[in-house]
Design an enzyme around this catalytic site. Structure first.
Site, PDB file in Angstrom:
ATOM      1  N   ASP A 102       0.841  -1.198   0.000  1.00 13.23           N
ATOM      2  CA  ASP A 102       0.000   0.000   0.000  1.00 13.23           C
ATOM      3  C   ASP A 102       0.875   1.245   0.000  1.00 13.23           C
ATOM      4  OD1 ASP A 102       0.840  -0.435   2.734  1.00 13.23           O
ATOM      5  OD2 ASP A 102      -0.727   0.935   3.387  1.00 13.23           O
ATOM      6  N   SER A 103       0.464   2.258  -0.782  1.00 10.89           N
ATOM      7  CA  SER A 103       1.144   3.545  -0.854  1.00 10.89           C
ATOM      8  C   SER A 103       2.593   3.349  -1.309  1.00 10.89           C
ATOM      9  CB  SER A 103       1.030   4.262   0.489  1.00 10.89           C
ATOM     10  OG  SER A 103       1.343   5.633   0.379  1.00 10.89           O
ATOM     11  N   ALA A 104       3.590   3.719  -0.483  1.00 10.75           N
ATOM     12  CA  ALA A 104       4.977   3.462  -0.872  1.00 10.75           C
ATOM     13  C   ALA A 104       5.225   1.976  -1.077  1.00 10.75           C
ATOM     14  CB  ALA A 104       5.932   4.013   0.183  1.00 10.75           C
TER      15      ALA A 104
END
Length: 316
Positions: free
Chosen positions: A157-159
């Site tokens: 998730d995200s990075a």
């Protein structure tokens, strides 16, 4: 669509807390604040059959892993190598423990969460090297781990979504390990920080400010010119052919929405089988919070994993 009432209430609580701007504090201070925020806002961890912490001796050095097994297995199980978010500066095995448990339980698959090195103590490409090394280690130790290396997915998730995408690219380029599926959850895929949602939604709806965007970027990269490297910004990769099928989650009020959906279209144009699922009324990191739509998203993600990787763990 209007913002979901659960999200609105969450953002009102955050606003009332009046947190200091990330760009004004040190990484150590930011990590301490992030741990407090996680404890106060993230969904409670689900019970799960087995959780094992271990150290993997990989090509990138010793890496802490956390292995989640939802039930006893008959035969090798599908496996998901998971990379947590946090802008490459924040996050660890504990910050995403609840999400990893939920995905493992919902999918009926083994999840192996990777504690990769953080910036600024470790700059790019340390995280990419660790991500590929951890994924390779899981594939090479599949028999010992009781997992099926032919049914291995990367997720984040995200990075961590950036890392999952880049690991898939690197694995394609070097020919190993075999990755059957990639799951990119509101992924951070364009470090130029110039698209419409990253600029117009910054500092709004729970998204970090423009100053914080650059705070994270500058901690991750030694040289600002690296933001044009496709292994930093996968949307800039000129050849996306031959990549594993992808499932991409985006959120309507997320500043990273545009790059996630752009990457999905680029994969589709390159002949990759991809599903992009936008959750209206939701914000960045919504899967980690006790929202009704988070439960729906995890259930749909689990269904996509089962469709891609085949049967889940069998009960004894």
């Amino acid at each position: 669509m209007p913002m979901h009432p659960q999200v609105r209430a969450h953002l009102e609580r955050l606003a009332a807390a009046n947190f200091t701007g990330l760009h004004t504090v040190s990484p150590e201070q930011a990590r301490a604040g992030d741990r407090r925020l996680t404890a106060a806002t993230v969904a409670a961890p689900e019970p799960i059959a087995e959780v094992i912490d271990r150290i993997a001796d990989t090509a990138a050095g010793e890496l802490p892993l956390r292995i989640y097994r939802p039930t006893a297995a008959v035969g090798p199980a599908p496996v998901i190598v998971f990379f947590h978010g946090g802008g490459f500066v924040l996050g660890d095995l504990d910050s995403h423990d609840a999400l990893a448990r939920s995905v493992a339980n919902a999918a009926g698959m083994v999840v192996i969460s990777v504690d990769y090195p953080l910036a600024p103590e470790h700059k790019y490409p340390s995280q990419v090297d660790a991500g590929l090394a951890a994924t390779t280690w899981v594939a090479e130790h599949a028999v010992e781990l009781g997992v099926d290396a032919s049914r291995l997915a990367v997720a984040g998730d995200s990075a961590g979504g950036n890392l999952a995408a880049v690991v898939a690219l690197k694995a394609r380029d070097v020919g190993a390990p075999h990755i059957a599926f990639q799951v990119l959850i509101y992924p951070d895929l364009d470090f130029r920080r110039e698209n419409r949602t990253i600029t117009t939604l910054a500092g709004r709806y729970g998204n970090i400010t423009r100053e914080a965007q650059f705070w994270f970027r500058d901690h991750y990269l030694d040289d600002p010119a690296l933001r044009f490297d496709p292994r930093v910004s996968p949307v800039l990769e000129p050849d996306l052919s031959g990549l594993p099928p992808a499932y991409i989650i985006t959120a309507e009020y997320d500043a990273l929405r545009e790059e996630g959906e752009q990457y999905g279209q680029q994969l589709r144009d390159a002949g990759v089988d991809v599903t992009v699922r936008r959750y209206d009324g939701m914000i960045h990191e919504f899967l980690r919070h006790p929202f009704d739509d988070a439960a729906i998203a995890i259930a749909e993600l689990a269904a996509a994993l089962r469709g891609a990787l085949g049967a889940p763990i069998s009960l004894r």
